[in-house]
Structures are given as structure tokens and as C-alpha cells.
Scaffold this active site. Sequence first.
Site, PDB file in Angstrom:
ATOM      1  N   LYS A  79     -12.954  55.575   1.201  1.00  0.00           N
ATOM      2  CA  LYS A  79     -12.232  55.112   1.971  1.00  0.00           C
ATOM      3  C   LYS A  79     -11.396  55.627   2.977  1.00  0.00           C
ATOM      4  O   LYS A  79     -10.393  56.969   2.486  1.00  0.00           O
ATOM      5  CB  LYS A  79     -11.085  54.342   1.007  1.00  0.00           C
ATOM      6  CG  LYS A  79     -10.514  52.764   2.297  1.00  0.00           C
ATOM      7  CD  LYS A  79      -9.394  51.827   1.144  1.00  0.00           C
ATOM      8  CE  LYS A  79      -8.826  50.391   2.441  1.00  0.00           C
ATOM      9  NZ  LYS A  79      -8.028  49.897   1.528  1.00  0.00           N
ATOM     10  N   SER A 154      -8.162  45.229   1.814  1.00  0.00           N
ATOM     11  CA  SER A 154      -9.546  46.163   3.307  1.00  0.00           C
ATOM     12  C   SER A 154     -10.048  46.920   2.816  1.00  0.00           C
ATOM     13  O   SER A 154     -10.994  46.971   3.597  1.00  0.00           O
ATOM     14  CB  SER A 154      -7.637  46.947   4.005  1.00  0.00           C
ATOM     15  OG  SER A 154      -7.336  47.382   3.268  1.00  0.00           O
ATOM     16  N   SER A 178      -6.256  45.283  -1.788  1.00  0.00           N
ATOM     17  CA  SER A 178      -7.525  46.057  -1.470  1.00  0.00           C
ATOM     18  C   SER A 178      -8.564  46.417  -1.857  1.00  0.00           C
ATOM     19  O   SER A 178      -9.622  46.390  -1.348  1.00  0.00           O
ATOM     20  CB  SER A 178      -7.132  46.278  -0.439  1.00  0.00           C
ATOM     21  OG  SER A 178      -6.092  46.524   0.785  1.00  0.00           O
TER      22      SER A 178
HETATM   23  N1  GLN Z   1      -4.223  41.958   1.834  1.00  0.00           N
HETATM   24  C1  GLN Z   1      -3.648  42.721   2.234  1.00  0.00           C
HETATM   25  C2  GLN Z   1      -2.601  43.310   2.952  1.00  0.00           C
HETATM   26  O1  GLN Z   1      -2.844  42.762   4.338  1.00  0.00           O
HETATM   27  C3  GLN Z   1      -2.854  43.549   1.143  1.00  0.00           C
HETATM   28  C4  GLN Z   1      -3.898  45.319   1.344  1.00  0.00           C
HETATM   29  C5  GLN Z   1      -4.159  46.462   0.435  1.00  0.00           C
HETATM   30  O2  GLN Z   1      -4.099  45.929  -0.503  1.00  0.00           O
HETATM   31  N2  GLN Z   1      -4.250  47.343   1.085  1.00  0.00           N
HETATM   32  O3  GLN Z   1      -1.179  43.474   2.903  1.00  0.00           O
END
Ligand code: GLN
Length: 484
Positions: A79, A154, A178
Site C-alpha cells: 500500500k 482505503s 481499511s
Molecule cells: N473508512 C474509514 C475512514 O475513512 C477507515 C479508513 C482506514 O481504515 N484507513 O476513516
Amino acid sequence: MELFEYKAFELAQMLTDKQISSSELVSAFINRINTVDKKLNAFITKCFDDALEQARIIDQKRVSGANLPLIAGIPIGIKDNISVKGLKMTCGSKMLENYVAPYDAAVIEKLRQSGGIMLGKLNMDEFAMGSSNQTSYFGACRDPYDTSKVSGGSSGGCAAAVSAGEAACALGSDTGGSIRQPSAFCGTVGFKPTYGTVSRYGLTAFASSFDQIGTVCKCVKDTAMLFDVISDKDHRDSTSVDKKYNCYNSLCSDAYGLKIGVPRELFESVSHPDIIDSFNRSVNLFKDTGAQIIDISIENTKLALAAYYVISSAEASSNLGRFDGVRFGYRAKDCKDINDIFIRSRTQGFGDECKRRIMLGTFVLSAGFYDDYYKKALAAAKMITKRLDSLFEQVDIIALPTSPETAFAVGDKLDDPVKMYQSDVFTVFANIAGIPAISVPCGVDKNGLPIGLQLMSKRFDEQVLLNAAYAFESAFEGIPKPRL
Ligand code: GLN
């Protein structure tokens, strides 16, 4: 079957038996990326020359009789918020479009020591903020099961790449879901370990008290293999714990007597009938393998999402302070003075979602509102953690759907952030409590889109959790592969 379709542990066996070379394997993955990534947009940066060179070195070592770790010679995706020395690290943002990482993250050091081969950096929501990969400056990453749909976020690039055979496995980060939510959308196994078991040194901070590096793989066995490589104590991360795992060798698919708690109260927020169906079928499958199903109530569940967004935005507003065009990141042209540099660089460098979180975070931390929002969110988080801890005195595992929906269309929810935030209703608990959680494929909806089953365990019970997931995976017939 093509090489890119095999699971990582199978490839490891083929490499050990010298049926294939790592050079052949890496070439097969590069070809696959060249064929399908135009449709998916999973990669932001590719490092194929280096990957081939590393593969050549591993092959040489193997031919000369070296005893190599399992992961040696396996192609892996990273990532794009994890530092890899000499490669760009954009975090999906214009702010870091041209930033080249000067050092390796702790997990990358571990991969290199074990001979894992990096193919490149994977697409993500900007600074890991989002649930659909659509906030990436480099464009949305798409779902291999249906390229008109989002891959989730994400870590959408990780899930899409592994699902489509562009990488044998991947490292992602999970702050509120994410790794697990995109894994559910793309039919992969996504694992967020206990907070502190994997070093965050070299991971770009979003919400430091929730951030956790984890894995995206094709199956539970691969997950255990990769987790064993990356988990360790690291003195450079003050929250790192002194624990080394050996889950791969102890993996066991027997769920007999396992106590599985099911909080049905949460299902009100699921409007998708196929998700409830698959979940119920999964619970029955567990029952058939000898597990004991127990009804539980997490209580105060409605507070979890609100607490998560208050705390994570507060931490993000502070963590993103370093991206100001001076210390790090994009610098706007023709600025009048230092304040002008800060304002214009941040205005031009950050996308809308990052700005929204920075504003929200700064607001909840401000003198007039701290007590009303931030302090209350901390209290709610503490309450939820305490409740989960007491539940784990009654049960070994808590089972939930991973996401209340399957992959949605590219373009959806972009102008309704609160709706987007709802995607995380089932995943944020694990980050709030710092417990491990995994999403495994458990079915498809009527349109053939994958559905994830989420399992959680108490802190440091990774072996119990992975065994439970392995038991489920072994009993379940599996889902079809994506057709690309
Ligand atoms: N969707 C969640 C957010 O926008 C989680 C993001 C993540 O785990 N990095 O904060």
C-alpha cells in the site's frame, strides 16, 4: 491454471521444490499486471526491474542450496502509505506526488530479510481516508468482479491486486476497516492484527492510536505466513509489543467447541438481504463444524462510529500538520510569504476528504468544543472497549458481517460523506478496542459480488482467530474467481 492464480503458500511450495523459479513467477505477475491493471488502476508505482533483479538473486541463492524462508521469491504489493526506500510514496495524494521515501518501513525490512519481492505501490484513498478508493488523487481503483464498482477502501489497491492475481499477497493498513472492507468487496482475506503486534515505523500516520499494518491475501494460510514475517517487537515504535508469532505452523481447522458470539442487534443497519443470508449460512456452517453459537449484545454500538470519526479526525488533523510545503509535500508556486506558502500549498495539495477531516478534527479539539466532542468520544471508546473485553470472557470469537453492503458503483456516495462513513459500522470496533479482526469471503450477492464474514478475537489471540477463519474457510465451498 496460470501461475498468478495460485495461493502464496502453494507458490512457496513450488519454489522450494524447484518446480518454478522466482524469475518465472515474477514475470508471470508482471504480465498479468500489464494485461489487467488498465481496467483496475491498482498500481500507483511499479518497480518491475528491481523485482526481477531481486528474483534473480533469490533464484541464485536457492540453486546454491540456501535454506530460504517460505516467503522468499513471492511477489508482493505494498500500500502506498508504507515507506519503501527509493520508491515514491504518494499516500494517494497530490501532496506527496513526487515524494521519494528515504528509508524502509519496519515491515519492508522484514520482507527484504525474508526474500519477499516487491512489485510496486498500491492505490489507496488519500492518506487512507475513505471507504471506496475514490478519494485517491490517482483515480479510483476498481473491483475485479465488476469494474463499474469500487474496490472499497482505503486499501482498495491491495484488495483488487490480490483478487485479480496482480500480486500473490499485499500489505495494507487498517485504521477503521481499511483492510477488511475492501477485502470483503474484492473476495480476499483481509487481516488487521492486534494493535502493537506489527511495527508502524514507516507507515504514514493517519490516526496513530488506531492505525495498524495488516495483510491482504487469497486465503487464511497465506495470511498466517505473511503475518509471521511482519510481526515483531520494534524499538522505533513505542506502542510495539514484545511478541513474535508462529501462526502458520500451528494453523488448525478444528472449530469444535469454539464459542462464537453473534450480536444480532447490529443487523438493523444491514439493508442488503443477501448479506444477512450469507451471514446466517456462515453461522450455520460454524455450527455444523462443532462450534457453539451464543447470542450476545455489544451495547452502545451506535456510539462506535461517531467516536471513531471524532477521534480519528482529531488525530489526523495533528498528524497531517507536517504536510505544509515546507517540512513535507507539495509547495504552491509564487507565494508572498510563509503563511501564504502554508495556506496555498495545503489548499492545492489536499483533496476534499482530507480537508474535511482536518477541519472536523481541529474543531473537536478546539478549546470551546473539546469537552463536548473529543472527551465524550474518548469516554465512548473506553466503554466499548470494556464491553468487548467482558464479552471475550464469555466467547472466543465475535462474528459479524464485514460490511453492510457489497461493492457500490464508482461515483456513488461521493457527495454524501456521512453515507460513506456508514460503510465502517461493523469494522471500527476492532480498531477502537485494538483487537484483531479478519474478513473472509463467505458468499456472493445476486449480482455475483463478494460478501465478507468478519471474525474478531481478544487481544493477542491471533492464533485462535486465524484457526477459526481457517476452519470456516475449510468448510466453506468458496466463491468463484473474478473474470477479467
Ligand atoms: N473508512 C474509514 C475512514 O475513512 C477507515 C479508513 C482506514 O481504515 N484507513 O476513516
